[in-house]
Design a protein around this motif. Structure first.
Motif, short mmCIF file in Angstrom:
data_model
loop_
_atom_site.label_atom_id
_atom_site.label_comp_id
_atom_site.label_asym_id
_atom_site.label_seq_id
_atom_site.Cartn_x
_atom_site.Cartn_y
_atom_site.Cartn_z
N CYS A 146 4.40 2.22 -7.85
CA CYS A 146 3.31 1.41 -8.15
C CYS A 146 3.41 -0.11 -7.83
N SER A 147 2.56 -0.71 -6.99
CA SER A 147 2.62 -2.08 -6.83
C SER A 147 1.15 -2.47 -6.91
N PRO A 148 0.89 -2.93 -8.04
CA PRO A 148 -0.81 -3.44 -8.23
C PRO A 148 -1.13 -4.49 -7.30
N ILE A 167 6.69 -4.48 -8.41
CA ILE A 167 6.95 -2.85 -7.96
C ILE A 167 7.58 -2.12 -8.95
N GLY A 168 7.04 -1.17 -9.39
CA GLY A 168 7.58 -0.06 -10.26
C GLY A 168 7.89 1.37 -9.76
N ALA A 178 10.19 1.11 -2.05
CA ALA A 178 8.92 0.40 -1.95
C ALA A 178 9.35 -1.19 -1.81
N ALA A 179 10.40 -1.66 -2.36
CA ALA A 179 10.84 -2.97 -2.30
C ALA A 179 11.18 -3.29 -0.77
N PRO A 195 6.81 2.61 -13.10
CA PRO A 195 5.43 2.50 -12.95
C PRO A 195 4.64 1.88 -14.01
N ARG A 196 4.83 2.57 -15.41
CA ARG A 196 3.93 1.96 -16.29
C ARG A 196 4.05 0.57 -16.68
#
Length: 415
Positions: A146-148, A167-168, A178-179, A195-196
């Motif tokens: 997840c990366s808001p 990024i989580g 993702a990074a 992610p949380r």
């Protein structure tokens, strides 16, 4: 021709991401099942018509066919998650996007969620949909993170490239995958524990903004009642070099980043023991501001011997932010509808909105701004676009209510 990146959802989050990726030289496709969204024109979206043309010229293409998702290395889900009538995030579009991707998902793909969601959505909502639809296991067969989004439309200082990305990932390997992707788009990547934590970062950032604006909105009403110039108070307070960040009041809250209260969860059985009371109160305060603006309008007209019924009122700026055409959640619509219900005759001006409808009726657009301000019994500045010469308008207008503090001191009535 296969693409490196698929952006799933071509709304206010997806198109800016596609623009940044294409600019960075990443082969990008955009997927949206809605034919209108998949054929952006730039008339009312996050990118202008010129930016859309440049994007297409650089190789970006869109599709409504989910089969195009089958060969990408990275898929970013940027589906809209608007607030429903119950103030819970509506994850319907997100679920549709997940199912479309799951049917095409291949091993070693990196899947990233950018949509605004409640903490736990990536693991408890998105992950099962992807795994059930693909037969693959997140964290083993494909990467999930997840990366808001932190996109700020119209911001000329903080763009995609110089805004850090949080990024989580589901696993450390997911985070690094993702990074690696975002490292091609932005100068700085910030790794969350999971992610949380990434999802909750968005919750904190959004609610921080709403709560502080609510404080300023309450201060605006309070200061008007006691005869204090709040705008001068803010000017003085923001000289403090520590412990204070300046926010400003306005006619109401707009935009896509709605305040998130975890008590309004979309899945049953997820009621937290401690609701965010500050967020609830901030929403109440901000929701009251359009009505307060109407009250100020009626009072000003009355003080000048006029009634709201039959008054000619010019509204300046009907978008939710300056210098963009996006009207999502703009308080201008509620203010206009309430003025109509009071019997006022409305016109509007906005350089970014060629046509405007309120209560299913077209609102006449002023062709000559200064003439319209001179003719109107009351002019109300709702959005301070850079093209507005507020000093000149203050001179021309018979009566001017400035809800943004954009006029020189003493030139108009301020919120």
């Amino acid at each position: 021709m296969p693409a490196d990146l698929a952006v799933i959802g071509l709304g206010h989050l997806g198109l800016p991401l596609a623009q940044a990726a294409t600019t960075a030289g990443i082969s990008t496709i955009g997927y949206d099942p809605d034919p209108r969204a998949a054929a952006p024109s730039g008339n009312d979206g996050p990118l202008s018509a010129t930016e859309i043309r440049r994007l297409r010229a650089a190789g970006f293409r869109t599709t409504t066919n989910p089969a195009a998702l089958s060969k990408v290395r990275t898929a970013v889900i940027s589906a809209d998650t608007p607030l429903g009538e119950d103030h819970a995030l509506d994850l319907t579009t997100l679920a549709d996007a997940a199912r479309a991707l799951a049917a095409q998902l291949r091993p070693h793909t990196t899947v990233i969620l950018e949509s605004t969601v409640h903490p736990g959505t990536t693991e408890e909502f998105l992950r099962p949909l992807l795994e059930e639809g693909s037969g693959l296991v997140a964290g083993r067969d494909f990467h999930l993170a997840c990366s808001p989004s932190r996109h700020d439309p119209g911001n000329r200082t903080h763009r995609y490239g110089n805004t850090p990305k949080v990024i989580g990932g589901l696993t450390p390997a997911c985070t690094e995958a993702a990074a690696t992707f975002y490292g091609r788009l932005t100068d700085k990547v910030v790794r969350a524990k999971g992610p949380r934590e990434a999802e909750t970062t968005k919750l904190l950032e959004t609610n921080y903004r709403h709560i502080n604006i609510a404080l300023m909105n309450e201060m605006a009403v309070f200061c008007h009642d006691i005869g204090v110039d709040l705008w001068d108070v803010i000017r003085c307070a923001e000289t403090k070099p520590f412990g204070f960040q300046a926010f400003r009041p306005g006619p109401g809250m707009g935009g896509h980043a709605a305040p998130i209260d975890p008590k309004h969860l979309s899945r049953k059985g997820r009621s937290p023991s401690y609701p965010l009371r500050m967020v609830e109160l901030a929403q109440e305060v901000n929701d009251r501001m359009p009505r307060y603006v109407i009250q100020r309008c009626a009072t000003l007209l009355n003080e000048h011997g006029k009634s709201a019924r039959g008054a000619r009122v010019l509204l300046l700026g009907v978008t939710y932010k300056p210098d963009i055409g996006d009207q999502e959640g703009s308080p201008a619509r509620e203010i206009a509808s309430r003025l109509m219900e009071l019997g006022a005759h409305l016109t509007y001006h906005d350089p970014f909105v060629p046509q405007w409808h309120v209560l299913d009726r077209p609102v006449p657009r002023a062709d000559s701004l200064y003439e319209a301000a001179a003719d109107a019994d009351l002019t109300v500045l709702l959005q301070s676009h850079r093209t507005y010469d507020m000093q000149g308008l203050a001179v021309k207008a018979q009566l001017l209510l400035d809800t943004r503090g954009a006029t020189p001191t003493g030139a108009a009535h301020r919120l």
